[in-house]
Design a protein around this motif. Structure first.
Motif, PDB file in Angstrom:
ATOM      1  N   GLY A 124     -34.888  33.096  42.795  1.00 46.12           N
ATOM      2  CA  GLY A 124     -36.454  32.719  42.364  1.00 46.12           C
ATOM      3  C   GLY A 124     -36.477  31.486  41.731  1.00 46.12           C
ATOM      4  N   CYS A 125     -37.087  31.263  40.562  1.00 48.25           N
ATOM      5  CA  CYS A 125     -37.695  30.082  39.978  1.00 48.25           C
ATOM      6  C   CYS A 125     -36.557  29.458  39.320  1.00 48.25           C
ATOM      7  N   THR A 126     -35.313  30.099  39.064  1.00 51.48           N
ATOM      8  CA  THR A 126     -34.237  29.386  38.641  1.00 51.48           C
ATOM      9  C   THR A 126     -33.285  28.782  39.630  1.00 51.48           C
ATOM     10  N   ALA A 162     -32.540  21.562  45.172  1.00 49.81           N
ATOM     11  CA  ALA A 162     -33.453  22.799  45.615  1.00 49.81           C
ATOM     12  C   ALA A 162     -34.535  22.362  45.989  1.00 49.81           C
ATOM     13  N   SER A 163     -35.365  23.101  47.095  1.00 55.83           N
ATOM     14  CA  SER A 163     -36.586  22.837  47.778  1.00 55.83           C
ATOM     15  C   SER A 163     -37.357  23.844  48.150  1.00 55.83           C
ATOM     16  N   ASP A 164     -38.620  23.783  47.998  1.00 58.46           N
ATOM     17  CA  ASP A 164     -39.636  24.998  48.228  1.00 58.46           C
ATOM     18  C   ASP A 164     -41.073  24.082  48.885  1.00 58.46           C
ATOM     19  N   ALA A 165     -41.460  24.871  49.982  1.00 53.91           N
ATOM     20  CA  ALA A 165     -42.757  24.492  50.266  1.00 53.91           C
ATOM     21  C   ALA A 165     -43.390  25.712  50.476  1.00 53.91           C
ATOM     22  N   LEU A 186     -41.804  26.652  42.538  1.00 53.13           N
ATOM     23  CA  LEU A 186     -40.874  27.834  42.638  1.00 53.13           C
ATOM     24  C   LEU A 186     -39.371  27.506  42.631  1.00 53.13           C
ATOM     25  N   GLY A 187     -38.655  27.698  43.511  1.00 50.66           N
ATOM     26  CA  GLY A 187     -37.038  27.607  43.471  1.00 50.66           C
ATOM     27  C   GLY A 187     -36.887  26.025  43.060  1.00 50.66           C
ATOM     28  N   SER A 236     -36.943  30.549  33.926  1.00 50.09           N
ATOM     29  CA  SER A 236     -37.152  31.881  34.151  1.00 50.09           C
ATOM     30  C   SER A 236     -37.629  32.239  35.311  1.00 50.09           C
ATOM     31  N   GLY A 237     -37.099  33.144  36.073  1.00 45.28           N
ATOM     32  CA  GLY A 237     -37.528  33.301  37.483  1.00 45.28           C
ATOM     33  C   GLY A 237     -37.948  34.904  37.554  1.00 45.28           C
ATOM     34  N   PHE A 238     -38.870  35.321  38.653  1.00 43.32           N
ATOM     35  CA  PHE A 238     -39.124  36.442  39.022  1.00 43.32           C
ATOM     36  C   PHE A 238     -37.891  37.140  39.223  1.00 43.32           C
ATOM     37  N   GLY A 239     -37.726  38.360  38.788  1.00 48.22           N
ATOM     38  CA  GLY A 239     -36.589  39.262  39.071  1.00 48.22           C
ATOM     39  C   GLY A 239     -35.732  39.504  37.937  1.00 48.22           C
TER      40      GLY A 239
END
Length: 419
Positions: free
Chosen positions: A167-169, A194-197, A347-348, A402-405
């Motif tokens: 998740g976001c971590t 890390a990478s997110d789109a 996000l990530g 903090s990340g979802f999950g």
């Protein structure tokens, strides 16, 4: 104990297509948030995002690569190129079996998967899809590890390679994994980040459903308001950061320029709720204390904290409680800021982008501000560096996420002694 250091940094973030542009954007405190341009956002509650003005061809990526890969993988490759050049590693003299890859991503090839489904299902009208209508590289999008493979192939890395998806971590955890690989003598160099789109209709719809994102569509630049009493949720973003993580003696032997040392990393799970957080910040505080212990630091040794600071009601209060529990009275005297106020929440990817900010803060003696913090939430009563960057000698910087999950992570970067 083998030690790991950062010798190269590459960043692509909203409002900044390079490491230097990113740094100038966050220390200037000018949000790069606007109405979504990649698709018509009119049907959605939240219609704004922090988008990157990213042309892969401008970064030297080929038409073949652009066709084969999702946007998140292209962002990772472009950042890795900048980080590798920054490190001044000589590719011809590398021991490729001692080089690894650790890439984080929360949602992987979201854009490619959604685009292909829309085509195959005739815009969602057909329940049974025709597989002949999808592109030849759909399997790349389905398997998130393909991005780590692309990085490994590009640089000939034959050591451990992995995608970390927490998740976001993810961004912090991917750098933490690189740090562990070096400590365990599995690698001397790790391409880590890390990478997110994620800016796509399906992602926007998901966050709309739980009302996590800000509906402040009329004034997008003021929508991301971490720790502010008037905050209404986070602003979705995209981007990437890649660090070259190198074993200390290996870096010293080649006279590398060293940004900082990775001195502490820890992670916890809260086992509480998929998206909710305990108000006392217990698990995050435990991760912070563990990371500080591994770094052999006392709370008063910290000079800067890069906050998760998403701008949701529960996160900012949870995080404030975690700092107070982990750091005690010292928490009130440490400058803290959230760069999500400027570049949104990718996000990530955001954890690695925030670690890049920590490394640059150590190098440059400047703490970026929290934008849009005009009226502090009384429950968020720490020094959240409102509005204006601050000159600070930063020897030790902490970042928390903090990340979802239920994922909770913390990392400490420190100035290398004598540097």
């Amino acid at each position: 104990m083998r030690r790991s250091v950062v010798t190269g940094i590459g960043v692509i973030a909203p409002g900044g297509g390079s490491r230097e542009e990113f740094w100038q954007r966050i220390v200037g405190g000018k949000p790069a948030i606007r109405r979504i341009s990649r698709f018509d956002p009119e049907p959605f509650r939240s219609q704004i995002a922090a988008e990157c003005d990213f042309d892969p061809f401008a970064y030297g990526l080929t038409p073949q690569e652009v066709r084969r890969m999702d946007r998140f993988a292209l962002l990772a490759l472009a950042c890795a190129d900048e980080a590798f050049a920054d490190s001044e590693l000589d590719r011809s003299s590398l021991d490729h079996e001692r080089m690894g890859v650790s890439l984080g991503s929360a949602v992987g090839s979201t854009i490619r998967l959604e685009d292909e489904y829309v085509v195959a299902s005739n815009g969602g009208k057909d329940w049974v899809v025709d597989p002949t209508h999808v592109g030849p590289f759909l399997h790349h999008a389905l398997v998130p590890s393909s991005a780590a493979t692309e990085l490994a192939v590009r640089y000939g890395a034959q050591g451990p390679a992995a995608v970390i998806s927490t998740g976001c971590t993810s961004g912090i955890d991917a750098i933490g994994h690189a740090h562990t690989l070096i400590q365990d003598d599995e690698a001397d160099i790790v391409i880590a980040g890390a990478s997110d789109a994620p800016i796509s209709p399906i992602t926007v719809a998901c966050f709309d459903a739980i009302r996590a994102t800000s509906p402040r569509n009329a004034d997008p630049e003021e929508a991301s308001r971490p720790f502010d009493a008037d905050r209404q949720g986070f602003v979705l973003g995209e981007g990437a950061a890649v660090l070259i993580v190198e074993e200390l003696e290996h870096a010293v032997a080649r006279s590398a320029r060293i940004y900082c040392e990775i001195t502490g990393f820890a992670a916890r799970a809260n086992s509480f709720h998929m998206t909710g957080l305990r108000p006392d910040g217990f698990e995050l505080s435990e991760a912070i204390m563990d990371a500080m212990d591994r770094a052999r630091l006392n709370p008063e040794d910290l000079d800067y904290i890069s906050a998760h600071g998403s701008g949701t009601k529960q996160n900012d209060r949870h995080e404030t409680a975690a700092y107070k529990r982990a750091l005690g009275e010292a928490a009130r005297h440490i400058p803290i800021s959230s760069i999500k106020s400027v570049i949104g929440h990718s996000l990530g990817a955001i954890g690695s982008i925030e670690m890049a900010a920590c490394a640059l803060a150590i190098q440059r003696g400047l703490v970026p501000p929290t934008a849009n913090l005009t009226t502090a939430d009384p429950e968020c009563d720490l020094d959240y560096t409102p509005g204006v960057a601050r000159e600070v000698t930063v020897d030790h910087a902490l970042s928390a996420g903090s990340g979802f999950g239920g994922f909770q992570s913390a990392m400490v970067f420190s100035r290398l002694e004598g540097k």
